[in-house]
Scaffold this motif. Structure first.
Motif, PDB file in Angstrom:
ATOM      1  N   THR A   1      43.268  28.295  46.043  1.00 16.35           N
ATOM      2  CA  THR A   1      43.455  29.549  45.319  1.00 16.35           C
ATOM      3  C   THR A   1      42.836  30.711  46.076  1.00 16.35           C
ATOM      4  N   ARG A   2      41.657  30.485  46.655  1.00 21.05           N
ATOM      5  CA  ARG A   2      41.001  31.540  47.443  1.00 21.05           C
ATOM      6  C   ARG A   2      41.846  31.923  48.649  1.00 21.05           C
ATOM      7  N   GLN A   3      42.402  30.917  49.337  1.00 20.86           N
ATOM      8  CA  GLN A   3      43.227  31.221  50.507  1.00 20.86           C
ATOM      9  C   GLN A   3      44.472  32.002  50.100  1.00 20.86           C
ATOM     10  N   LYS A   4      45.063  31.655  48.987  1.00 19.92           N
ATOM     11  CA  LYS A   4      46.224  32.401  48.512  1.00 19.92           C
ATOM     12  C   LYS A   4      45.844  33.833  48.186  1.00 19.92           C
ATOM     13  N   ARG A   5      44.638  34.042  47.662  1.00 19.24           N
ATOM     14  CA  ARG A   5      44.187  35.402  47.369  1.00 19.24           C
ATOM     15  C   ARG A   5      43.927  36.185  48.653  1.00 19.24           C
ATOM     16  N   VAL A   6      43.386  35.503  49.670  1.00 14.71           N
ATOM     17  CA  VAL A   6      43.225  36.160  50.975  1.00 14.71           C
ATOM     18  C   VAL A   6      44.585  36.588  51.499  1.00 14.71           C
ATOM     19  N   ALA A   7      45.562  35.688  51.430  1.00 16.66           N
ATOM     20  CA  ALA A   7      46.914  36.018  51.882  1.00 16.66           C
ATOM     21  C   ALA A   7      47.494  37.173  51.077  1.00 16.66           C
ATOM     22  N   GLU A   8      47.264  37.160  49.781  1.00 13.65           N
ATOM     23  CA  GLU A   8      47.777  38.231  48.925  1.00 13.65           C
ATOM     24  C   GLU A   8      47.155  39.570  49.302  1.00 13.65           C
ATOM     25  N   ALA A   9      45.866  39.562  49.616  1.00 12.07           N
ATOM     26  CA  ALA A   9      45.203  40.799  50.043  1.00 12.07           C
ATOM     27  C   ALA A   9      45.814  41.324  51.341  1.00 12.07           C
ATOM     28  N   LEU A  10      46.114  40.447  52.269  1.00  8.86           N
ATOM     29  CA  LEU A  10      46.662  40.861  53.561  1.00  8.86           C
ATOM     30  C   LEU A  10      48.101  41.339  53.446  1.00  8.86           C
ATOM     31  N   LEU A  11      48.816  40.872  52.428  1.00  6.22           N
ATOM     32  CA  LEU A  11      50.193  41.313  52.211  1.00  6.22           C
ATOM     33  C   LEU A  11      50.271  42.637  51.456  1.00  6.22           C
ATOM     34  N   ALA A  12      49.199  42.996  50.764  1.00  4.15           N
ATOM     35  CA  ALA A  12      49.193  44.197  49.933  1.00  4.15           C
ATOM     36  C   ALA A  12      48.910  45.436  50.769  1.00  4.15           C
ATOM     37  N   ASP A  13      49.020  46.620  50.146  1.00  9.16           N
ATOM     38  CA  ASP A  13      48.580  47.837  50.816  1.00  9.16           C
ATOM     39  C   ASP A  13      47.055  47.885  50.795  1.00  9.16           C
ATOM     40  N   GLU A  14      46.474  48.887  51.443  1.00  8.75           N
ATOM     41  CA  GLU A  14      45.015  48.889  51.581  1.00  8.75           C
ATOM     42  C   GLU A  14      44.306  48.938  50.230  1.00  8.75           C
ATOM     43  N   ALA A  15      44.778  49.766  49.324  1.00 11.41           N
ATOM     44  CA  ALA A  15      44.084  49.918  48.037  1.00 11.41           C
ATOM     45  C   ALA A  15      44.054  48.603  47.265  1.00 11.41           C
ATOM     46  N   LYS A  16      45.217  47.956  47.136  1.00  6.60           N
ATOM     47  CA  LYS A  16      45.256  46.697  46.407  1.00  6.60           C
ATOM     48  C   LYS A  16      44.555  45.598  47.185  1.00  6.60           C
ATOM     49  N   GLY A  17      44.743  45.593  48.512  1.00  6.91           N
ATOM     50  CA  GLY A  17      44.091  44.579  49.332  1.00  6.91           C
ATOM     51  C   GLY A  17      42.579  44.647  49.246  1.00  6.91           C
ATOM     52  N   VAL A  18      42.028  45.861  49.297  1.00  9.54           N
ATOM     53  CA  VAL A  18      40.584  46.044  49.178  1.00  9.54           C
ATOM     54  C   VAL A  18      40.103  45.564  47.816  1.00  9.54           C
ATOM     55  N   SER A  19      40.872  45.839  46.779  1.00  8.10           N
ATOM     56  CA  SER A  19      40.493  45.389  45.438  1.00  8.10           C
ATOM     57  C   SER A  19      40.378  43.867  45.386  1.00  8.10           C
ATOM     58  N   ILE A  20      41.338  43.179  45.992  1.00  2.41           N
ATOM     59  CA  ILE A  20      41.301  41.713  46.003  1.00  2.41           C
ATOM     60  C   ILE A  20      40.131  41.210  46.835  1.00  2.41           C
ATOM     61  N   LEU A  21      39.890  41.839  47.983  1.00  2.00           N
ATOM     62  CA  LEU A  21      38.794  41.412  48.849  1.00  2.00           C
ATOM     63  C   LEU A  21      37.442  41.628  48.163  1.00  2.00           C
ATOM     64  N   ARG A  22      37.313  42.704  47.432  1.00  2.00           N
ATOM     65  CA  ARG A  22      36.059  42.940  46.697  1.00  2.00           C
ATOM     66  C   ARG A  22      35.874  41.898  45.596  1.00  2.00           C
ATOM     67  N   GLU A  23      36.976  41.539  44.984  1.00  6.23           N
ATOM     68  CA  GLU A  23      36.924  40.474  43.977  1.00  6.23           C
ATOM     69  C   GLU A  23      36.421  39.171  44.611  1.00  6.23           C
ATOM     70  N   LEU A  24      36.932  38.859  45.793  1.00  2.46           N
ATOM     71  CA  LEU A  24      36.551  37.617  46.468  1.00  2.46           C
ATOM     72  C   LEU A  24      35.097  37.636  46.939  1.00  2.46           C
ATOM     73  N   SER A  25      34.585  38.809  47.264  1.00  2.06           N
ATOM     74  CA  SER A  25      33.196  38.913  47.747  1.00  2.06           C
ATOM     75  C   SER A  25      32.219  39.238  46.625  1.00  2.06           C
ATOM     76  N   ASP A  26      32.697  39.190  45.388  1.00  4.33           N
ATOM     77  CA  ASP A  26      31.862  39.511  44.223  1.00  4.33           C
ATOM     78  C   ASP A  26      31.259  40.906  44.319  1.00  4.33           C
ATOM     79  N   GLY A  27      31.981  41.814  44.978  1.00  8.57           N
ATOM     80  CA  GLY A  27      31.552  43.204  45.038  1.00  8.57           C
ATOM     81  C   GLY A  27      30.443  43.504  46.019  1.00  8.57           C
ATOM     82  N   ARG A  28      29.934  42.494  46.740  1.00  4.84           N
ATOM     83  CA  ARG A  28      28.833  42.769  47.677  1.00  4.84           C
ATOM     84  C   ARG A  28      29.366  43.211  49.041  1.00  4.84           C
TER      85      ARG A  28
END
Length: 343
Positions: free
Chosen positions: A199-226
């Motif tokens: 699931t995490r890998q799919k979310r990484v892929a989803e972030a890379l497929l998205a535009d910067e705003a949505k991708g950053v949102s997903i990446l922040r979710e994955l890093s717990d905001g840190r």
């Protein structure tokens, strides 16, 4: 080496899940892709053969002297029924009898086979940079295989503590052996069933497929905001195309004369324009060849993976949140500030 392997002509090659256009077929002299398919489909058409094992000091060619405590193993991937020479030579590393981590995958074919990795030189440059500049509490966000290598060499915080062995780049003549190949790969890499990691890998892929705003949102979710650092490699685009071919179309073409990269660029641009492509990146695939990857179909040029890599339509300095902080060979590293620092 057959002369045809360096002619630079285009040829469609039906590799599962991704469009490939390349000049030539093989670095090894062999009988052709059609012979890759042995009779039946119950056994994998190749095997891994271990040829050496020891500490990092026994493999000076890897340049891992600074990383003690790692057991290194060298293997050859063989399909002996049709080719006596190895299709791939690879090195793995592990600590404390844990699952092996791929250190380098040296493919002796021009076409990608099963996996792709950076050179060990680029990996060690990246590892040194991560050790020196990434705070211990920060998270490194990357494709699962890059994460595994960095965790082994640096102990940095990543999303993955096990292998996924995907996507598998399986040539069409091996399709009937897919199940056997998947089983062999899972056994060799000691893949454990982890729905969370997938699931995490799919979310990484989803972030890379998205535009910067949505991708950053997903990446922040994955890093717990840190605080986080995003690491990308050109092969991530290739693997993304293999996973999501309908959403991310990618092709490539080889051009001979890799020692004269700058002289070849006008020729590359002309070929790209003549064939109706627009966004592309170039890298040296061997001493004599440069490989040009290009977006196909309706692939979004604003996808984050395109913005993060040196595609012709991208400028990393124009990103609004992610900031380019370093390049280590074929790896690009971006900082992602904590969520509470967002402007």
């Amino acid at each position: 080496m057959p002369p045809s392997s360096k002619e630079g002509t285009s040829k469609a090659l039906p590799l599962i899940g991704i469009m490939l256009i390349a000049g030539g077929l093989l670095l090894l002299g062999w009988l052709g892709w059609a012979l890759l398919s042995p009779a039946g489909g119950k056994e994998a058409p190749y095997q891994y053969k271990k040829v050496a094992e020891g500490g990092v000091e026994e493999f000076p060619e890897l340049g891992l002297d600074a990383y003690g405590g790692i057991t290194v193993r060298k293997y050859k991937l063989l399909a002996e029924e049709i080719q006596k020479e190895p299709l791939v030579e690879l090195y793995t590393g592990s600590k404390d009898n844990q699952a092996p981590v791929l250190l380098e995958w040296k493919n002796n074919l021009i076409e990608p086979l099963l996996a792709i990795s950076s050179s060990i030189e680029d990996l060690t440059k990246l590892a040194r940079g991560i050790t020196e500049h990434v705070p211990s509490e920060a998270m490194v966000l990357s494709w699962w295989d890059t994460s595994r290598r960095l965790e082994l060499l640096t102990g940095v915080n990543t999303l993955f503590n096990g292998n996924l062995a995907e996507p598998l780049l399986i040539p069409t003549p091996w399709v009937d052996q897919r199940k056997a190949i998947e089983n062999l790969e899972r056994d060799f890499w000691q893949v454990t069933n982890s729905g969370e990691a997938e699931t995490r890998q799919k979310r990484v892929a989803e972030a890379l497929l998205a535009d910067e705003a949505k991708g950053v949102s997903i990446l922040r979710e994955l890093s717990d905001g840190r605080e986080a650092y995003v690491v990308v490699h050109w092969s991530d685009a290739y693997k993304l195309g293999a996973m999501e071919p309908k959403r991310f179309g990618l092709g490539y073409k080889d051009f001979p004369g890799g020692r004269r990269v700058h002289a070849l660029i006008p020729h590359v641009k002309d070929w790209i324009a003549e064939n109706g492509y627009e966004s592309y990146l170039v890298h040296r695939s061997d001493e004599d060849t440069i490989r040009t990857y290009f977006l196909t179909g309706d692939t979004d040029k604003n996808a984050l993976i395109v913005k993060l890599l040196p595609f012709s339509t991208s400028n990393p300095m124009e990103l609004e949140v992610l900031k380019l902080v370093a390049q280590y060979g074929s790896y690009w590293v971006y900082s992602l500030p904590p969520a509470n620092d967002a402007g």
